[in-house]
Design an enzyme around this catalytic site. Structure first.
Site, mmCIF file in Angstrom:
data_model
loop_
_atom_site.group_PDB
_atom_site.id
_atom_site.type_symbol
_atom_site.label_atom_id
_atom_site.label_comp_id
_atom_site.label_asym_id
_atom_site.label_seq_id
_atom_site.Cartn_x
_atom_site.Cartn_y
_atom_site.Cartn_z
ATOM 1 N N LYS A 16 0.835 -1.214 0.000
ATOM 2 C CA LYS A 16 0.000 0.000 0.000
ATOM 3 C C LYS A 16 0.865 1.257 0.000
ATOM 4 O O LYS A 16 0.623 2.178 -0.764
ATOM 5 C CB LYS A 16 -0.904 0.058 1.244
ATOM 6 N N ARG A 64 -8.750 1.019 9.993
ATOM 7 C CA ARG A 64 -8.265 -0.341 10.281
ATOM 8 C C ARG A 64 -9.365 -1.221 10.856
ATOM 9 O O ARG A 64 -9.145 -2.388 11.098
ATOM 10 C CB ARG A 64 -7.166 -0.306 11.328
ATOM 11 N N ARG A 86 11.682 -6.351 4.410
ATOM 12 C CA ARG A 86 11.488 -4.922 4.160
ATOM 13 C C ARG A 86 12.537 -4.054 4.865
ATOM 14 O O ARG A 86 12.824 -4.255 6.039
ATOM 15 C CB ARG A 86 10.081 -4.554 4.645
ATOM 16 N N ARG A 116 11.994 -1.918 10.347
ATOM 17 C CA ARG A 116 11.029 -1.452 11.352
ATOM 18 C C ARG A 116 10.965 -2.435 12.515
ATOM 19 O O ARG A 116 11.016 -3.643 12.305
ATOM 20 C CB ARG A 116 9.639 -1.358 10.702
ATOM 21 N N ARG A 130 0.296 -9.059 13.604
ATOM 22 C CA ARG A 130 -0.278 -8.013 12.739
ATOM 23 C C ARG A 130 -1.160 -8.634 11.659
ATOM 24 O O ARG A 130 -2.207 -8.081 11.311
ATOM 25 C CB ARG A 130 0.842 -7.186 12.104
HETATM 26 P P1 AMP Z 1 1.341 0.348 9.435
HETATM 27 O O1 AMP Z 1 2.577 1.101 9.113
HETATM 28 O O2 AMP Z 1 0.128 0.916 8.752
HETATM 29 O O3 AMP Z 1 1.493 -1.151 9.219
HETATM 30 O O4 AMP Z 1 1.072 0.561 11.006
HETATM 31 C C1 AMP Z 1 2.006 0.136 11.980
HETATM 32 C C2 AMP Z 1 1.306 0.018 13.333
HETATM 33 O O5 AMP Z 1 0.766 1.295 13.716
HETATM 34 C C3 AMP Z 1 0.126 -0.940 13.360
HETATM 35 O O6 AMP Z 1 0.515 -2.282 13.588
HETATM 36 C C4 AMP Z 1 -0.688 -0.364 14.528
HETATM 37 O O7 AMP Z 1 -0.109 -0.706 15.775
HETATM 38 C C5 AMP Z 1 -0.498 1.131 14.342
HETATM 39 N N1 AMP Z 1 -1.538 1.722 13.462
HETATM 40 C C6 AMP Z 1 -1.366 2.250 12.226
HETATM 41 N N2 AMP Z 1 -2.527 2.699 11.728
HETATM 42 C C7 AMP Z 1 -3.473 2.424 12.671
HETATM 43 C C8 AMP Z 1 -4.872 2.620 12.740
HETATM 44 N N3 AMP Z 1 -5.562 3.183 11.727
HETATM 45 N N4 AMP Z 1 -5.517 2.216 13.860
HETATM 46 C C9 AMP Z 1 -4.853 1.657 14.894
HETATM 47 N N5 AMP Z 1 -3.535 1.418 14.889
HETATM 48 C C10 AMP Z 1 -2.834 1.803 13.786
#
Ligand code: AMP
Length: 215
Positions: free
Chosen positions: A13, A88, A127, A160, A171
């Site tokens: 994404k 989410r 990654r 990360r 996740r």
């Molecule tokens: P991402 O980079 O989008 O994979 O997000 C990394 C982490 O940030 C996720 O595993 C969640 O812990 C938190 N996170 C990101 N976006 C959200 C969201 N919309 N709602 C809740 N937690 C989020």
């Protein structure tokens, strides 16, 4: 264009969002990036979010919705935006719809990027991101030519914290339980489009543009 990007962690994404920004000049809003910035800067919000992120859990809706509301009110969002990693879960999607209704700028498309489960693990464990310019690499599929340094700007590449195997598994489970139902949510709303997220970045981008009617 007001777009929600859907897809499991590792579906690409963020990569596709960055290509859309480069080509169409609208902002990408990634809640994950905003949260990581807060963690790096040690803000109170970052401190609260970190414990959830480290476990692969979702940060509470209240925290994320506050961030999004502030961001969507910025003037650059008037010309459109790409939401990456938000919403989410269904509660976030419903609140977002209410917020955007008030601002008179509803979502026009939700694009689901679909990648087989088996591929996601390798994409996530491999990654790497540039500390300076956020360019993404993958040690298996698209390694940097300069080893641990970015080909574009020479910055240091890092993994990360939440791209470690145990956290990734959690996740992906959280995605199945809480985020995947959004595919149906947007299908019912009549704005869902889907593309296969397998192939080269440019091939996928071609499919994304076709699905969104941009080419
Ligand atoms: P991402 O980079 O989008 O994979 O997000 C990394 C982490 O940030 C996720 O595993 C969640 O812990 C938190 N996170 C990101 N976006 C959200 C969201 N919309 N709602 C809740 N937690 C989020």
């Amino acid at each position: 264009m007001r777009l929600v990007l859907l897809g499991a962690p590792g579906a690409g994404k963020g990569t596709q969002a960055k290509k859309l920004i480069d080509n169409f000049g609208i902002p990408q809003i990634s809640t994950g990036d905003i949260l990581r910035k807060n963690v790096a800067e040690g803000t109170p919000l970052g401190k609260e979010a970190k414990s959830y992120m480290d476990k692969g859990e979702l940060v509470p809706d209240k925290v994320v919705l506050g961030l999004i509301e502030d961001r969507l009110k910025q003037p650059d969002c008037r010309k459109g935006f790409i939401l990456d990693g938000f919403p989410r879960n269904t509660a976030q999607a419903e609140t977002l719809d209410g917020m955007l209704k008030k601002l008179n700028m509803p979502i026009d498309s939700a694009l689901s990027v679909e990648v087989p489960k088996d591929d996601l693990m390798k994409r996530l464990t491999g990654r790497r991101t540039c500390k300076s310019c956020q360019q993404m690499y993958n040690v298996y599929f698209s390694p940097s030519k300069k080893g641990g340094l970015c080909d574009k700007c020479g910055g240091e590449l890092f993994q990360r914290d939440d791209d470690k195997e145990e956290t990734i598994k959690r996740r992906l489970d959280v995605y199945d339980a809480q985020t995947a139902p959004l595919i149906d949510y947007y299908k019912k709303g009549g704005i869902l489009k889907s593309v296969s997220g397998t192939g080269s970045i440019d091939e996928i981008f071609g499919k994304v543009c076709t699905a969104l009617g941009l080419k």
